[in-house]
Structure formats: structure tokens, C-alpha cells
Design an enzyme around this catalytic site. Sequence first.
Site, PDB file in Angstrom:
ATOM      1  CG  HIS A 101      -2.189  -1.118   0.975  1.00 34.28           C
ATOM      2  ND1 HIS A 101      -1.658  -2.481   1.816  1.00 34.28           N
ATOM      3  CD2 HIS A 101      -2.868  -1.223   0.620  1.00 34.28           C
ATOM      4  CE1 HIS A 101      -2.081  -3.099   2.340  1.00 34.28           C
ATOM      5  NE2 HIS A 101      -3.349  -2.310   1.995  1.00 34.28           N
ATOM      6  CG  ASP A 104       1.753  -0.440   3.728  1.00 38.32           C
ATOM      7  OD1 ASP A 104       0.895  -0.493   4.948  1.00 38.32           O
ATOM      8  OD2 ASP A 104       1.525  -1.920   2.807  1.00 38.32           O
TER       9      ASP A 104
END
Length: 440
Positions: A101, A104
Site C-alpha cells: 500500500h 506502507d
Amino acid sequence: MQAYFDQLDRVRYEGSKSSNPLAFRHYNPDELVLGKRMEEHLRFAACYWHTFCWNGADMFGVGAFNRPWQQPGEALALAKRKADVAFEFFHKLHVPFYCFHDVDVSPEGASLKEYINNFAQMVDVLAGKQEESGVKLLWGTANCFTNPRYGAGAATNPDPEVFSWAATQVVTAMEATHKLGGENYVLWGGREGYETLLNTDLRQEREQLGRFMQMVVEHKHKIGFQGTLLIEPKPQEPTKHQYDYDAATVYGFLKQFGLEKEIKLNIEANHATLAGHSFHHEIATAIALGLFGSVDANRGDAQLGWDTDQFPNSVEENALVMYEILKAGGFTTGGLNFDAKVRRQSTDKYDLFYGHIGAMDTMALALKIAACMIEDGELDKRIAQRYSGWNSELGQQILKGQMSLADLAKYAQEHNLSPVHQSGRQEQLENLVNHYLFDK
């Protein structure tokens, strides 16, 4: 920079008799299965979020892992340290792909401008890491569910300004995925659903979500992204009811908005469990609907009502899943991403390897058993026999639209039809599958 996993060189294949917990017993990347290397069949990926972002916190306790990059400090420096460790892990584990993501890999920052600038810097870092290691991006996505602004969803939010912020994240994450050579872009609607119908306009929210997905498709073509767009179904959690409940539900949604030729599915095992389905069912359904794209390989717990995201360890379950995938021609742009995390009590850094090694061995053994089933052909033969009547003149006339309901009623009376039920032989077929599992 000093290695984080300094007690390990690389995980290697040592065969089924090995007792080394940091070696593969069944996953041999170069082993040929049905004429193709095992690595090319399985297309393993490790995920950034559970592996490097989760700190061990849960609903009842604070973080338990104490990773160096999760300590207080300058956000971008910590993100770069995390990337160092992530690619060390990918290299030592022999996974050809990874997934992320946006937040992340990059600090979100305090504003949209900071988010975009931080992400741009980290995309350059990741590009360098990919070039150094040879590890590729299976898919990227945007986290449009964690920040409090998304409490009522992203695309389905009652506030169009939140919708616009989510659009910015998706544009940025998709363009990053494109720049990094990602083979897919995933859309998981973590909060695209509702808690109560008392404050929800279902028609309005479906229209918003449909328009959002149409814009995603438009942007994909605008930037020339050649990868596959994937929706990941999930029935609930964190919302009570999510609009992408399961594979069949997503198919209906895509048909409603004319997107069934543009978007495929990323099927997660644990999400199938939450929807009351088997993993096998969801994979077979996606394939039957022409929507199969990729897999999040993990497992849930049928006794628990939440997404436990454990590593897959059932060869029995996954052999049938791999059988369906092989029959359908295997992966194209997709792969097996381990959307799985170690347990909160597993605080040793090498537990990350134990979880992934076991999962990779499980899927490798499942692949080999599925290949035996394909080569033997007995299951396919039994199914063909069961439906053979549809190859008859009557069956073909029905399927080709050459007979109406009234025509069939007339035919049944004129031919004095009195069909007799034929055994489904379920028990015999279950024994046959056990033969492949335990006797081959």
C-alpha cells in the site's frame, strides 16, 4: 549497512528429508511441473504491510515487536531503513515479487502535498532496490481506509471532498505502480460499506463506488498502464457489510457499471471464510465468471469472526485451489501474495521466515499434487461424464436457444420422459482426492 537478518545467508531448497527450519523442503524454484518452472507457476510475493508495518498491536494490547524502523525518528529515514530490511528479506527468502500500500512504504505526512512528495522520494528508493535485487512489484494499492477521514468510506463517503482525497491517493499509487513496473493494481474497499442502514443511502453509495471505479479504469488507460486492475472481495470488517462481499457479488456490481471486461478479482482465502465460502469455491467462481486474476494466500479460522490472516498450512485445501488455477491456464499477471502475519507472540525476527517458508512449502506441495490430478485426468473425466447429456441433440438445442419452455414441455410429453437420477459419487471422488494427497 549491517544486515538485519545477519544470522541467515539465503533460504535454500534442501529436500523433504531436511530438518533445517530455515530451508525449503518442497519449494524448489527450478523444479519443472507440467513443463514450467515451479517459480513461474507460483509467482510468490511477500507483502509489505503485515511483514514490516504491523507492530504487533491488537485490540487489547500495544505493539509487541519493537522493530528498529518502528521507533521514534525522522519519518523518511525510517521508511528508507524499512525498505532496506524489506529487500534484504525478499532476497534471502527467494520471492520474485512484493506488494505494498502507498502508506506502507512512505510516510503519509501532514498534508496532501507532503504525501505526494514523500511517496515520490520512496518510489525512487524502491526503484533502486528493485534494480539491485531483481525483485519485482506484483501489485500496488492505496490505503484508503486507515486514516480517520475514511471513517465512512472513501468512494462511498457522504462527503465528495473525501472522495476527492481518495482519488488523489489512487492516482498517485497507480502511477507509482506503473513507474515501478507493477503487474497489477489492486482496489480493496476496506470501508466501502455501512455500519447501519439508518444513515445509509445504498443507491447513492453504489453509484459513487461505480463512478469511482469507472474513473480508475479511465486513468489506467490515460497513463498507459498495461497491468490488470483487481478488486479484492471481502464481506465485512471493518464495516458490518461491504459492497464487494464475494466474487459473485462483485461480478454483479461490475456488470451494473459496465466494468466486467476491465477489472478482475484478487481472491483472499480468509475473506472467503468470512463470507461463508470455501477458498476453493471463491477461486472456482472467479474462474467460471472470467474474473480470476490473483490470490492473497493465507488462512482464517472458522471459529473466529475476524480476519486472522494466518499463513496457509493446509495442503488439502490448497491442492484443490491450485487444481482450479492450473485447469484455467495458471496465472498471467497475478500470483500468490502472502497476505499473512506472524502471531503477536512470535516476536523473534526470524519468525517472519518460518511463516513464509512453511507457506511456500505448502503451496509448492499443493502445486505438485494438483499437477498429478491434471495429468491423471480422472476428476475431469468424471465431471464430463456427469454432464454428457448436454452434448446430446436435446442438450445442445436447449443451450443454443432453439427450444422454448413450451417446446420442452411438449417434447417431454411426446417422448414420455422419465429420467432416473444418477449417483453423484461424492464419497468416491473424495477418496480419489485423498489418493492424490496421500498415496502419490
